[in-house]
Design a protein around this motif. Structure first.
Motif, PDB file in Angstrom:
ATOM      1  N   TYR A   1      -0.388 -10.375 -45.773  1.00  0.00           N
ATOM      2  CA  TYR A   1      -0.424 -10.611 -46.961  1.00  0.00           C
ATOM      3  C   TYR A   1       0.334 -11.524 -47.744  1.00  0.00           C
ATOM      4  CZ  TYR A   1      -4.143 -10.897 -51.208  1.00  0.00           C
ATOM      5  OH  TYR A   1      -4.864 -11.348 -52.223  1.00  0.00           O
ATOM      6  N   ALA A   2       1.385 -11.077 -47.836  1.00  0.00           N
ATOM      7  CA  ALA A   2       2.315 -11.739 -48.793  1.00  0.00           C
ATOM      8  C   ALA A   2       3.871 -11.402 -48.486  1.00  0.00           C
ATOM      9  CB  ALA A   2       2.512 -11.782 -50.303  1.00  0.00           C
ATOM     10  N   PRO A   3       4.711 -12.171 -48.185  1.00  0.00           N
ATOM     11  CA  PRO A   3       5.868 -12.018 -47.368  1.00  0.00           C
ATOM     12  C   PRO A   3       7.011 -11.152 -49.065  1.00  0.00           C
ATOM     13  CG  PRO A   3       6.199 -14.360 -47.966  1.00  0.00           C
ATOM     14  CD  PRO A   3       4.310 -13.619 -48.573  1.00  0.00           C
ATOM     15  N   VAL A   4       6.633 -11.019 -49.819  1.00  0.00           N
ATOM     16  CA  VAL A   4       6.689 -10.247 -51.143  1.00  0.00           C
ATOM     17  C   VAL A   4       6.695  -9.558 -51.863  1.00  0.00           C
ATOM     18  CG1 VAL A   4       8.730 -10.201 -52.818  1.00  0.00           C
ATOM     19  CG2 VAL A   4       8.979 -11.840 -50.911  1.00  0.00           C
ATOM     20  N   LEU A   5       6.334  -8.383 -52.450  1.00  0.00           N
ATOM     21  CA  LEU A   5       6.300  -7.594 -53.465  1.00  0.00           C
ATOM     22  C   LEU A   5       6.868  -7.335 -54.794  1.00  0.00           C
ATOM     23  CD1 LEU A   5       3.076  -6.449 -54.157  1.00  0.00           C
ATOM     24  CD2 LEU A   5       4.318  -4.376 -53.112  1.00  0.00           C
ATOM     25  N   THR A   6       6.151  -7.702 -55.836  1.00  0.00           N
ATOM     26  CA  THR A   6       7.534  -7.717 -56.740  1.00  0.00           C
ATOM     27  C   THR A   6       6.878  -7.159 -57.947  1.00  0.00           C
ATOM     28  OG1 THR A   6       9.317  -8.853 -58.160  1.00  0.00           O
ATOM     29  CG2 THR A   6       7.374  -9.752 -57.709  1.00  0.00           C
ATOM     30  N   CYS A   7       7.461  -6.334 -59.019  1.00  0.00           N
ATOM     31  CA  CYS A   7       7.172  -5.919 -60.162  1.00  0.00           C
ATOM     32  C   CYS A   7       7.642  -7.025 -61.358  1.00  0.00           C
ATOM     33  CB  CYS A   7       8.171  -5.053 -60.633  1.00  0.00           C
ATOM     34  SG  CYS A   7       7.639  -3.865 -62.317  1.00  0.00           S
ATOM     35  N   HIS A   8       6.625  -7.599 -61.530  1.00  0.00           N
ATOM     36  CA  HIS A   8       5.925  -8.437 -62.620  1.00  0.00           C
ATOM     37  C   HIS A   8       6.875  -7.857 -63.960  1.00  0.00           C
ATOM     38  CE1 HIS A   8       5.039 -12.099 -64.118  1.00  0.00           C
ATOM     39  NE2 HIS A   8       4.433 -12.056 -65.454  1.00  0.00           N
ATOM     40  N   ASP A   9       7.364  -7.027 -64.403  1.00  0.00           N
ATOM     41  CA  ASP A   9       7.609  -6.066 -65.764  1.00  0.00           C
ATOM     42  C   ASP A   9       9.232  -6.301 -65.264  1.00  0.00           C
ATOM     43  OD1 ASP A   9       5.561  -5.868 -66.749  1.00  0.00           O
ATOM     44  OD2 ASP A   9       4.426  -4.344 -66.248  1.00  0.00           O
ATOM     45  N   CYS A  10      10.006  -5.938 -64.493  1.00  0.00           N
ATOM     46  CA  CYS A  10      11.143  -5.387 -63.761  1.00  0.00           C
ATOM     47  C   CYS A  10      11.720  -5.856 -63.322  1.00  0.00           C
ATOM     48  CB  CYS A  10      12.195  -3.689 -63.807  1.00  0.00           C
ATOM     49  SG  CYS A  10      10.641  -3.207 -62.158  1.00  0.00           S
ATOM     50  N   GLY A  11      11.244  -6.432 -62.115  1.00  0.00           N
ATOM     51  CA  GLY A  11      11.947  -7.669 -61.214  1.00  0.00           C
ATOM     52  C   GLY A  11      11.280  -6.714 -60.054  1.00  0.00           C
ATOM     53  N   TRP A  12      11.598  -5.888 -59.510  1.00  0.00           N
ATOM     54  CA  TRP A  12      11.679  -4.709 -58.584  1.00  0.00           C
ATOM     55  C   TRP A  12      11.144  -5.587 -57.685  1.00  0.00           C
ATOM     56  CZ3 TRP A  12       7.580  -3.148 -55.194  1.00  0.00           C
ATOM     57  CH2 TRP A  12       7.952  -2.303 -54.225  1.00  0.00           C
ATOM     58  N   VAL A  13      11.925  -5.498 -56.672  1.00  0.00           N
ATOM     59  CA  VAL A  13      11.528  -6.121 -55.067  1.00  0.00           C
ATOM     60  C   VAL A  13      11.745  -4.849 -53.381  1.00  0.00           C
ATOM     61  CG1 VAL A  13      11.071  -8.272 -53.165  1.00  0.00           C
ATOM     62  CG2 VAL A  13      12.182  -8.325 -55.850  1.00  0.00           C
ATOM     63  N   GLY A  14      10.631  -5.176 -53.261  1.00  0.00           N
ATOM     64  CA  GLY A  14      10.214  -4.413 -51.917  1.00  0.00           C
ATOM     65  C   GLY A  14      11.559  -4.655 -50.975  1.00  0.00           C
ATOM     66  N   ALA A  15      12.146  -3.798 -50.985  1.00  0.00           N
ATOM     67  CA  ALA A  15      13.008  -3.898 -49.526  1.00  0.00           C
ATOM     68  C   ALA A  15      13.416  -3.084 -48.456  1.00  0.00           C
ATOM     69  CB  ALA A  15      14.118  -4.241 -50.572  1.00  0.00           C
ATOM     70  N   CYS A  16      13.449  -3.750 -47.891  1.00  0.00           N
ATOM     71  CA  CYS A  16      13.601  -2.080 -46.324  1.00  0.00           C
ATOM     72  C   CYS A  16      14.582  -1.667 -46.482  1.00  0.00           C
ATOM     73  CB  CYS A  16      13.797  -3.010 -44.704  1.00  0.00           C
ATOM     74  SG  CYS A  16      14.072  -1.941 -43.600  1.00  0.00           S
ATOM     75  N   PRO A  17      14.835   0.108 -46.029  1.00  0.00           N
ATOM     76  CA  PRO A  17      15.861   0.794 -46.758  1.00  0.00           C
ATOM     77  C   PRO A  17      16.939   0.612 -45.114  1.00  0.00           C
ATOM     78  CG  PRO A  17      14.211   1.968 -45.639  1.00  0.00           C
ATOM     79  CD  PRO A  17      13.556   1.028 -46.259  1.00  0.00           C
ATOM     80  N   HIS A  18      16.912  -0.158 -44.511  1.00  0.00           N
ATOM     81  CA  HIS A  18      17.178  -0.322 -42.672  1.00  0.00           C
ATOM     82  C   HIS A  18      17.955  -1.478 -42.598  1.00  0.00           C
ATOM     83  CE1 HIS A  18      15.547   4.287 -42.529  1.00  0.00           C
ATOM     84  NE2 HIS A  18      14.315   3.580 -42.773  1.00  0.00           N
ATOM     85  N   CYS A  19      16.972  -2.095 -43.414  1.00  0.00           N
ATOM     86  CA  CYS A  19      17.423  -3.780 -42.871  1.00  0.00           C
ATOM     87  C   CYS A  19      17.295  -4.530 -44.353  1.00  0.00           C
ATOM     88  CB  CYS A  19      16.562  -4.477 -41.766  1.00  0.00           C
ATOM     89  SG  CYS A  19      15.621  -3.570 -40.440  1.00  0.00           S
ATOM     90  N   ASP A  20      18.413  -5.376 -43.607  1.00  0.00           N
ATOM     91  CA  ASP A  20      18.712  -6.681 -45.458  1.00  0.00           C
ATOM     92  C   ASP A  20      17.163  -7.970 -45.204  1.00  0.00           C
ATOM     93  OD1 ASP A  20      21.107  -5.658 -45.697  1.00  0.00           O
ATOM     94  OD2 ASP A  20      21.497  -7.038 -44.239  1.00  0.00           O
ATOM     95  N   ALA A  21      16.122  -7.149 -45.281  1.00  0.00           N
ATOM     96  CA  ALA A  21      15.003  -7.749 -45.349  1.00  0.00           C
ATOM     97  C   ALA A  21      14.053  -6.950 -45.757  1.00  0.00           C
ATOM     98  CB  ALA A  21      14.634  -7.961 -44.200  1.00  0.00           C
ATOM     99  N   ARG A  22      12.941  -7.981 -46.290  1.00  0.00           N
ATOM    100  CA  ARG A  22      12.014  -7.377 -47.498  1.00  0.00           C
ATOM    101  C   ARG A  22      10.838  -7.186 -46.578  1.00  0.00           C
ATOM    102  NH1 ARG A  22      15.053  -7.737 -52.118  1.00  0.00           N
ATOM    103  NH2 ARG A  22      16.170 -10.098 -52.625  1.00  0.00           N
ATOM    104  N   LEU A  23      10.470  -6.034 -47.780  1.00  0.00           N
ATOM    105  CA  LEU A  23       8.712  -5.713 -46.734  1.00  0.00           C
ATOM    106  C   LEU A  23       7.305  -6.771 -47.287  1.00  0.00           C
ATOM    107  CD1 LEU A  23       9.219  -2.336 -47.799  1.00  0.00           C
ATOM    108  CD2 LEU A  23       9.687  -2.835 -45.535  1.00  0.00           C
ATOM    109  N   THR A  24       6.712  -7.396 -46.094  1.00  0.00           N
ATOM    110  CA  THR A  24       6.058  -7.713 -46.348  1.00  0.00           C
ATOM    111  C   THR A  24       4.375  -6.739 -46.373  1.00  0.00           C
ATOM    112  OG1 THR A  24       6.770  -9.479 -44.327  1.00  0.00           O
ATOM    113  CG2 THR A  24       4.223  -9.021 -44.466  1.00  0.00           C
TER     114      THR A  24
END
Length: 422
Positions: free
Chosen positions: A117-140
């Protein structure tokens, strides 16, 4: 054995990237030599290595000057979308062309090589970005599955209802994937039949065959999908192909990126105008003056290939030079780097003993994606102008590499003619 045919010989999937590494194309050529039989390497967008072999007379080049059934090649237009307002990923001009073609009873392919659906999920309030805990990559973000998914290691978690950091509720998906594109297109073209073809929509057995059959019969007017749509399918009713976003590949760090982008554009474009109706391809971009796009428009794939070969020759890159990549990975970052430093020292000693001055061994560096599936990855590049010089090094070097103590969960591999530098 009387004949070997390698279809789509340029495709990177013919190179085995895990375990025992080999090129199925090159293996087919060697097998044909052993059997003294012909081998056909077929492609509308041949690899630069194959074109170079044809130029040297190693291969005999056969050119099909016309499309099957007398169909004409589609016209390719580059559409500058800088400053334009996009609706469902479409510029006003491309949207109007989609409306015109579907209104006339024709079919349209809209190509976006990004599933989810989207390559990045982020929080508009604090800027948190969903990231993989095992890779240097964002979660889709995969909205229908309610998952955040790593496309590199396969790890996923359920889509959070609030921000894990600040507990805020304003979570937003940034960017466009095929799932979101499908949703937005249904709102823009409410009366038009539409289907999505990607790895997610075709997971169920038989679903891909069903979608392709429905497309060929004319039941589906707009096909949205990834490179799965470029794999030689015949859609006689398609008169328009819209390529929505390839800009991110134009400036990729891998030296093969421009070649693969050109091949993908031509392969996707080949889905249009395959019957008696003329086809048109519209490529949306914010970089209309990029040399790759200019060479493709002016000279087609042959024109691009000539320019690309000139650049490769100036840089002594394949097919004018040869590469070997020594890769290593481990749970701790220093372990693979230490192994590669020892490996480099062994290689330099061997080269000095052999009196070989033309082979260059680089210093070890972290891989472009250093952490993947919980392991830290590093690599060392070996370059040489010809294969004999490299082989004189590789045979004794591999034996010595096996003698280095493997501690800390170390794994290593030696990749001759690497297709993926990541």
């Amino acid at each position: 054995l009387g004949l070997i045919v390698v279809d789509e010989e340029h495709d990177a999937s013919l190179k085995q990237q895990e375990g025992f590494r080999y090129s199925a194309r090159d293996l087919a050529v060697r097998r044909a030599q052993q059997a003294a039989c012909p081998v056909i390497l077929g492609s509308a967008t041949p690899s630069l290595e194959t074109l170079y072999n044809a130029r040297l007379g190693r291969y005999r080049r056969l050119h099909l000057s016309a499309r099957a059934g007398g169909a004409r090649a589609p016209a390719i237009a580059v559409l500058d979308i800088r400053g334009q307002s996009l609706s469902a990923g479409l510029s006003p001009l491309l949207r109007a062309q989609v409306e015109a073609q579907t209104g006339a009873g024709n079919q349209v392919i809209l190509f976006l090589n990004r599933r989810g659906y989207a390559p990045v999920l982020t929080c508009h309030d604090c800027g948190w970005v969903g990231a993989c805990p095992h890779c240097d990559a964002r979660l889709t973000l995969h909205l229908r599955l309610r998952r955040l998914w790593c496309h590199h290691c396969g790890w996923f978690l359920g889509t959070p209802s609030k921000c894990p950091d600040c507990q805020g509720l304003d979570l937003r998906g940034l960017g466009l994937g095929t799932e979101r594109l499908e949703e937005e297109l249904r709102a823009v073209f409410p009366g038009v039949s539409l289907a999505r073809v990607d790895r997610d929509s075709t997971r169920r057995k038989g679903e891909l065959d069903r979608l392709l059959a429905a497309s060929r019969s004319g039941e589906i007017q707009i096909l949205v999908g990834t490179q799965m749509l470029a794999k030689g399918h015949d859609f006689p009713g398609v008169t328009l192909v819209g390529i929505l976003d390839l800009d991110h590949t134009l400036y990729a760090s891998d030296f093969r990126a421009s070649e693969r982008t050109a091949q993908l554009i031509v392969q996707v474009a080949g889905r249009a105008g395959r019957a008696d109706r003329p086809g048109r391809v519209v490529l949306q971009t914010r970089h209309p003056d990029h040399p790759l796009l200019k060479s493709l428009i002016q000279g087609g794939y042959p024109g691009f290939a000539e320019l690309a070969l000139e650049e490769r020759e100036a840089a002594a890159l394949p097919p004018f030079g040869h590469l070997v990549l020594l890769r290593a990975d481990a749970p701790e970052a220093e372990v693979p780097m230490d192994f590669l430093r020892q490996g480099r020292a062994l290689a330099l000693t061997l080269l000095a003993d052999l009196g070989e001055t033309r082979v260059q061994v680089s210093s070890p560096v972290p891989a472009p994606m250093e952490r993947r599936a919980g392991r830290y990855r590093a690599q060392l590049l070996v370059e040489g102008p010809d294969r004999p010089g490299l082989q004189r090094l590789l045979r004794p070097w591999v034996s010595q590499l096996w003698m280095i103590a493997r501690t800390g969960g170390l794994r290593w591999s030696l990749d001759v003619d690497p297709q993926d530098m990541m």
